[in-house]
Scaffold this active site. Structure first.
Site, mmCIF file in Angstrom:
data_model
loop_
_atom_site.group_PDB
_atom_site.id
_atom_site.type_symbol
_atom_site.label_atom_id
_atom_site.label_comp_id
_atom_site.label_asym_id
_atom_site.label_seq_id
_atom_site.Cartn_x
_atom_site.Cartn_y
_atom_site.Cartn_z
ATOM 1 N N TYR A 26 0.852 -1.184 0.000
ATOM 2 C CA TYR A 26 0.000 0.000 0.000
ATOM 3 C C TYR A 26 0.889 1.235 0.000
ATOM 4 C CZ TYR A 26 1.403 0.374 4.830
ATOM 5 O OH TYR A 26 2.172 0.495 5.957
ATOM 6 N N GLU A 286 29.255 -2.280 33.627
ATOM 7 C CA GLU A 286 30.343 -3.088 33.044
ATOM 8 C C GLU A 286 31.417 -2.190 32.460
ATOM 9 O OE1 GLU A 286 28.885 -6.495 30.676
ATOM 10 O OE2 GLU A 286 26.940 -5.981 31.515
HETATM 11 C C1 SIN Z 1 2.787 2.773 9.295
HETATM 12 O O1 SIN Z 1 2.214 3.838 9.404
HETATM 13 O O2 SIN Z 1 2.392 1.778 9.928
HETATM 14 C C2 SIN Z 1 3.996 2.553 8.446
HETATM 15 C C3 SIN Z 1 4.369 3.661 7.560
HETATM 16 C C4 SIN Z 1 4.602 4.927 8.310
HETATM 17 O O3 SIN Z 1 5.187 4.900 9.397
HETATM 18 O O4 SIN Z 1 4.202 5.984 7.808
#
Ligand code: SIN
Length: 329
Positions: A26, A286
């Site tokens: 998408y 550490e």
């Molecule tokens: C998302 O929104 O889940 C992925 C892409 C973005 O961070 O814009």
């Protein structure tokens, strides 16, 4: 009278469109705020809602310039009588960073909540509308005031300091990392389970008002046999600070350590954080931070350590004072 809530839309999967309802691919940030709000008309029963398309990006493209403008816009909105709270729709990839930046630079007790979605607006069973609805329910609840910036994902309300995206694709991708969520939304009710104890918003001494640039801070990732080259490149480029996502309790590979020590001597501020998904990076455990001139990040992961260090460097280069910031914020 209904609360007045302003929505700032920035893009992300919540505004994303896929070729079909079952496609996994998408484009993020494609639908505008009005179309997004039309998917959740129930919010207009809860509050007087206004919306603004602040930007339209996938949050992988979020940056300091947008953060500075966003923080300034929210401060201006919340200082007026016409806004009781702000909801930000945001991509999930860098939501935790934006939330933490705003947590330290917005100076208001009024609620500021970020929401996103793990499924695009055209996917089967998209989560965006429910997250928007829950975020609005939380802003309307008087108990939300004074808790700092929160993310509302999958019913959880998670404090900006704690929130991490810990899974690439699950609906349950967001968690509190080193702490539980502060509360949750169920129906029209908000249930808080704990207070936020770190400094934020009205108790934050960081202000970015009028600034158009932040100090340069980079992140170097640690691993077995770690090459010092990326670290050296940041030093040579004149970065003001470097966060090391160290192994375990913030340890550094032996080839990197002398370069980090030399950079600290030349007044580059070095913060040790960890690539571990949870647990603090302890001071002088550490590795003797005092001897090397390093700072331990405690509960901040590398990406949030970078934000605190950028803001700290706007005020001081004193190592002890910056270490104190990492304890308090
Ligand atoms: C998302 O929104 O889940 C992925 C892409 C973005 O961070 O814009």
């Amino acid at each position: 009278m209904k609360p007045k809530i302003h929505i700032l839309a920035t893009g992300g999967t919540i505004a994303g469109v896929s070729a079909s309802a079952v496609s996994t691919s998408y484009s993020a940030g494609r639908i505008d705020i009005d179309t997004l709000l039309a998917t959740v008309p129930q919010v207009f029963e809860l509050a007087d809602i206004s919306g603004e398309q602040f930007c339209s990006i996938g949050s992988q493209d979020m940056n300091e310039a947008i953060w500075l403008k966003l923080s300034s816009r929210i401060n201006s909105l919340l200082s007026g009588e016409d806004c009781d709270g702000v909801l930000i729709t945001h991509g999930t990839d860098t939501m935790e960073e934006t939330a933490y930046f705003l947590n330290l630079t917005v100076h208001s007790e009024k609620p500021v909540i970020l929401v996103g979605a793990m499924r695009s607006a055209s996917a089967i069973s998209e989560d965006g509308p429910a997250n928007i609805y829950n975020g609005i329910v939380a802003i309307c609840d008087p108990k939300t005031r004074g808790r700092g910036v929160l993310c509302c994902m999958n019913n959880h309300l998670i404090a900006a300091k704690d929130v991490v995206k810990q899974h690439t694709t699950y609906l349950s991708a967001f968690e509190g990392g080193n702490s539980d969520s502060v509360g949750y939304v169920f129906g029209n009710n908000v249930y808080y389970q704990r207070d936020v104890t770190s400094r934020h918003t009205v108790n934050s001494e960081f202000s970015v008002e009028g600034m158009d640039k932040l100090p340069e801070v980079g992140i170097v990732y640690g691993y077995a046999g770690c090459s010092p080259l990326p670290f050296k490149a940041l030093v040579d480029a004149g970065f003001d600070g470097i966060v090391i996502a160290g192994v375990g309790n913030g340890n550094l590979y032996r080839d990197l350590l002398p370069y980090a020590e030399e950079a600290a001597e030349k007044s580059v501020i070095i913060v040790r954080s960890t690539r571990c998904p949870s647990g603090p990076t302890s001071l002088d455990a550490e590795l003797n931070d005092n001897r090397y001139g390093f700072i331990a990040s405690f509960n901040l992961n590398p990406q949030k350590s970078r934000i605190l260090l950028m803001l700290a460097l706007c005020r001081t280069r004193d190592r002890a004072r910056i270490q104190e910031y990492f304890l308090q914020y």
